[in-house]
Scaffold this active site. Structure first.
Site, PDB file in Angstrom:
ATOM      1  N   GLY A   4       0.815  -1.216   0.000  1.00 30.02           N
ATOM      2  CA  GLY A   4       0.000   0.000   0.000  1.00 30.02           C
ATOM      3  C   GLY A   4       0.845   1.261   0.000  1.00 30.02           C
ATOM      4  O   GLY A   4       0.494   2.254   0.639  1.00 30.02           O
ATOM      5  N   ALA A   5       1.948   1.234  -0.743  1.00 32.73           N
ATOM      6  CA  ALA A   5       2.926   2.327  -0.680  1.00 32.73           C
ATOM      7  C   ALA A   5       2.618   3.473  -1.626  1.00 32.73           C
ATOM      8  O   ALA A   5       3.426   4.385  -1.773  1.00 32.73           O
ATOM      9  CB  ALA A   5       4.320   1.784  -0.984  1.00 32.73           C
ATOM     10  N   ASN A   6       1.451   3.473  -2.251  1.00 32.74           N
ATOM     11  CA  ASN A   6       1.140   4.535  -3.203  1.00 32.74           C
ATOM     12  C   ASN A   6       0.539   5.774  -2.555  1.00 32.74           C
ATOM     13  O   ASN A   6       0.450   6.829  -3.195  1.00 32.74           O
ATOM     14  CB  ASN A   6       0.185   4.021  -4.284  1.00 32.74           C
ATOM     15  N   GLY A  61       1.727   4.324   3.887  1.00 33.08           N
ATOM     16  CA  GLY A  61       2.630   3.496   3.113  1.00 33.08           C
ATOM     17  C   GLY A  61       3.598   4.319   2.289  1.00 33.08           C
ATOM     18  O   GLY A  61       4.800   4.010   2.224  1.00 33.08           O
ATOM     19  N   TYR A  86     -14.007  -4.293  10.815  1.00 33.95           N
ATOM     20  CA  TYR A  86     -12.697  -3.632  10.803  1.00 33.95           C
ATOM     21  C   TYR A  86     -11.947  -3.922  12.096  1.00 33.95           C
ATOM     22  O   TYR A  86     -10.745  -4.231  12.075  1.00 33.95           O
ATOM     23  CB  TYR A  86     -12.879  -2.125  10.624  1.00 33.95           C
ATOM     24  N   GLY A 118      -0.683   7.802   1.576  1.00 33.16           N
ATOM     25  CA  GLY A 118      -0.825   7.782   3.020  1.00 33.16           C
ATOM     26  C   GLY A 118       0.390   7.286   3.769  1.00 33.16           C
ATOM     27  O   GLY A 118       1.539   7.625   3.461  1.00 33.16           O
TER      28      GLY A 118
END
Length: 316
Positions: free
Chosen positions: A18-20, A24, A173, A22
């Site tokens: 999820g590094a794209n 990440g 969640y 926020g």
């Protein structure tokens, strides 16, 4: 831990899911700036390329690679791990960061799992297991798994793990984030038991403003789905912090020489919402080793990923 800065990471290879955007993206940025080679594991390669360009704008010498990874598809997880294995490099750091949050209605992954449990926990469980041979061959390897303060409200419901009988956005969640914390602890216990020489810990960002509060509930389809309660807290001074501060607990867990296996790190300010990284409080349920072991067995069954079969006998 006040004033924490990321120590030199030269020579280390890291994967950040999820590094794209926020947390990440900020985690990948700070690791790259400290000298690590970083693989941006993202669902959308185009967004990953934009994130890599963003990092290079501040760190021109950053060593980055964008790889496609959809944690809601076990086949994608397997393909990602196969590509890394074929590349021939050992792995030093895995940051299990990606996730979806509070999806209003029940959705399922490609494999039929409830979306939040399937992505946040099972996807990362399968990923870590498939990358375990690369990690155990790495230099002082670490696995950092993102949890949340919401885990305090979670309960592992083995009779309804997938929310088929009773689904609630926050309930699902909270269960998924309790599961990620229990996974991090159980991974450390098994590393100790089988001599994997792997450090596993967990972190949470407190109240950090990211697109997860909007893109998570709307699955990225709506311009804004932030609930009224969240919008109201934005008016409270000191309640929220920016991403550069929110990423600090993850970075501390991932790089500090003082971070320990089986620990949980978060902001040290009031109610664990903001501030410098410190040891965070775990819920009583998260510390139940018997439930964690059962969750591990169930996760292996659901994903088809066996950790002991992943590592050669000589490496155990």
């Amino acid at each position: 831990m006040s004033g924490f800065t990321v120590p030199d990471q030269s020579g280390r290879l890291a994967v950040v899911t999820g590094a794209n955007s926020g947390l990440g993206l900020e985690t990948a940025r700070r690791l790259a700036a400290a000298g690590a080679e970083v693989i941006l594991a993202v669902r959308d390669v185009r967004k990953g390329d934009l994130a890599a360009d963003d990092i290079r704008a501040t760190t021109p010498a950053a060593r980055l690679r964008v790889e496609q990874l959809d944690l809601s598809r076990l086949a994608s997880v397997a393909d990602f791990a196969d590509r890394l294995t074929a590349h021939g490099r050992t792995l030093d750091l895995l940051v299990n960061n990606a996730g979806v949050m509070a999806v209003p209605t029940r959705h399922t992954t490609a494999d039929g799992f409830e979306l939040q449990f399937g992505t946040n926990h099972l996807g990362h469980f399968a990923l870590t297991g498939r990358l375990l041979p690369l990690l155990t061959a790495g230099h002082d390897p670490r696995v950092i798994t993102l949890s949340s303060g919401t885990h305090h409200f979670g309960r592992i419901d083995f009779d309804d793990l997938q929310g088929e009988r009773r689904y609630g956005a926050q309930r699902a969640y909270a269960q998924s984030k309790l599961a990620t914390l229990m996974f991090a602890d159980e991974l450390q216990r098994r590393s100790d038991r089988y001599d994997w020489h792997l450090l596993s810990n967990a972190a949470h960002p407190g109240a950090t403003r990211t697109n997860l509060q909007t893109a998570g509930p709307s699955l990225g389809l709506a311009r804004s789905a932030m609930p009224l309660s969240t919008r109201l807290t934005l008016r409270i001074p000191g309640f929220w912090q920016d991403v550069d501060h929110g990423a600090l607990p993850t970075l501390y867990a991932a790089t500090s020489p003082h971070a320990t296996g089986g620990e949980y790190y978060g902001p040290g300010g009031p109610f664990g919402l903001t501030g410098e990284p410190t040891v965070a409080r775990k819920s009583r349920r998260s510390r139940d080793a018997a439930v964690a072991a059962r969750l591990w067995q169930e996760s292996e069954r659901l994903t088809g990923v066996s950790y002991l079969h992943s590592v050669a006998p000589a490496d155990r």
